[in-house]
Design a protein around this motif. Sequence first.
Motif, short mmCIF file in Angstrom:
data_model
loop_
_atom_site.label_atom_id
_atom_site.label_comp_id
_atom_site.label_asym_id
_atom_site.label_seq_id
_atom_site.Cartn_x
_atom_site.Cartn_y
_atom_site.Cartn_z
N GLN A 28 51.34 89.00 -17.74
CA GLN A 28 51.72 87.69 -17.21
C GLN A 28 50.56 87.02 -16.48
OE1 GLN A 28 55.44 87.17 -15.10
NE2 GLN A 28 56.24 89.06 -15.99
N LEU A 29 49.77 87.82 -15.77
CA LEU A 29 48.67 87.26 -14.99
C LEU A 29 47.47 86.90 -15.85
CD1 LEU A 29 48.74 89.65 -11.91
CD2 LEU A 29 49.63 87.31 -12.06
N GLY A 30 47.18 87.72 -16.84
CA GLY A 30 45.98 87.51 -17.65
C GLY A 30 44.76 88.05 -16.93
N LYS A 31 43.61 87.84 -17.52
CA LYS A 31 42.37 88.35 -16.95
C LYS A 31 41.98 87.55 -15.71
CE LYS A 31 37.63 89.43 -18.03
NZ LYS A 31 36.60 89.62 -19.01
N PRO A 32 41.66 88.25 -14.60
CA PRO A 32 41.27 87.52 -13.39
C PRO A 32 39.91 86.84 -13.55
CG PRO A 32 41.06 89.88 -13.04
CD PRO A 32 41.65 89.70 -14.40
N ALA A 33 39.79 85.65 -13.00
CA ALA A 33 38.54 84.88 -13.04
C ALA A 33 38.51 83.96 -11.83
CB ALA A 33 38.44 84.09 -14.34
N ASP A 34 37.41 83.29 -11.65
CA ASP A 34 37.21 82.41 -10.49
C ASP A 34 38.28 81.34 -10.37
OD1 ASP A 34 36.08 81.10 -8.32
OD2 ASP A 34 34.53 80.11 -9.49
N GLY A 35 38.90 81.25 -9.20
CA GLY A 35 39.81 80.16 -8.87
C GLY A 35 41.18 80.19 -9.50
N LEU A 36 41.63 81.32 -10.02
CA LEU A 36 42.95 81.37 -10.65
C LEU A 36 44.03 81.66 -9.61
CD1 LEU A 36 42.24 83.33 -13.95
CD2 LEU A 36 42.34 80.87 -13.59
N LYS A 37 45.22 81.13 -9.90
CA LYS A 37 46.37 81.30 -9.02
C LYS A 37 47.62 81.32 -9.88
CE LYS A 37 48.53 78.45 -5.49
NZ LYS A 37 48.31 77.39 -4.52
N ARG A 38 48.53 82.25 -9.59
CA ARG A 38 49.78 82.35 -10.33
C ARG A 38 50.92 82.63 -9.35
NH1 ARG A 38 46.55 81.36 -13.90
NH2 ARG A 38 46.07 82.51 -15.78
N THR A 39 52.10 82.16 -9.69
CA THR A 39 53.31 82.52 -8.97
C THR A 39 54.21 83.25 -9.96
OG1 THR A 39 53.13 80.59 -7.55
CG2 THR A 39 55.27 81.67 -7.66
N VAL A 40 54.60 84.45 -9.59
CA VAL A 40 55.47 85.25 -10.44
C VAL A 40 56.79 85.40 -9.71
CG1 VAL A 40 55.80 87.50 -11.54
CG2 VAL A 40 53.51 86.49 -11.45
N GLY A 41 57.87 84.92 -10.35
CA GLY A 41 59.18 84.96 -9.73
C GLY A 41 60.01 86.14 -10.19
N LEU A 42 60.83 86.64 -9.28
CA LEU A 42 61.75 87.73 -9.56
C LEU A 42 63.12 87.30 -9.06
CD1 LEU A 42 62.34 90.72 -10.36
CD2 LEU A 42 61.75 91.31 -8.01
N SER A 43 64.07 87.11 -9.97
CA SER A 43 65.43 86.73 -9.57
C SER A 43 66.20 87.98 -9.20
CB SER A 43 66.13 86.00 -10.71
OG SER A 43 65.54 84.75 -10.91
N ILE A 44 66.71 88.01 -7.98
CA ILE A 44 67.52 89.12 -7.51
C ILE A 44 68.98 88.84 -7.88
CG2 ILE A 44 68.22 90.45 -5.48
CD1 ILE A 44 65.18 90.63 -6.20
#
Length: 104
Positions: A28-44
């Motif tokens: 889901q995140l992919g390869k880390p590189a300069d300036g990347l940002k992700r939000t990963v949600g988890l529904s409870i």
Amino acid sequence: MAMRYILRRTQPEDLAIIRKDVGQLDEQLGKPADGLKRTVGLSISNLEKVNYLLVTKKIGTDWIWICPSVELVAENEPGLFKLMQRFSLPAPAHLAHLETKSST
């Protein structure tokens, strides 16, 4: 109206717990590189959700993913306190009086 609470993680580089919660996190995140940002949600549940904020950080010459903060989202106080218990957090001082009311 949804209640939100943001908590800072003391070990942002440790993604082990997040990997247990979120299947295929690395894909889901992919390869880390300069300036990347992700939000990963988890529904409870339908009314409770955990959002992991992940950003990249440079260590030496390599980039890694870190999770400096987590957002807890719930419909009401009891739901928010339930999510806090999941992370072994006490109710914040400004909401502690509500926890007492919701448990009675």
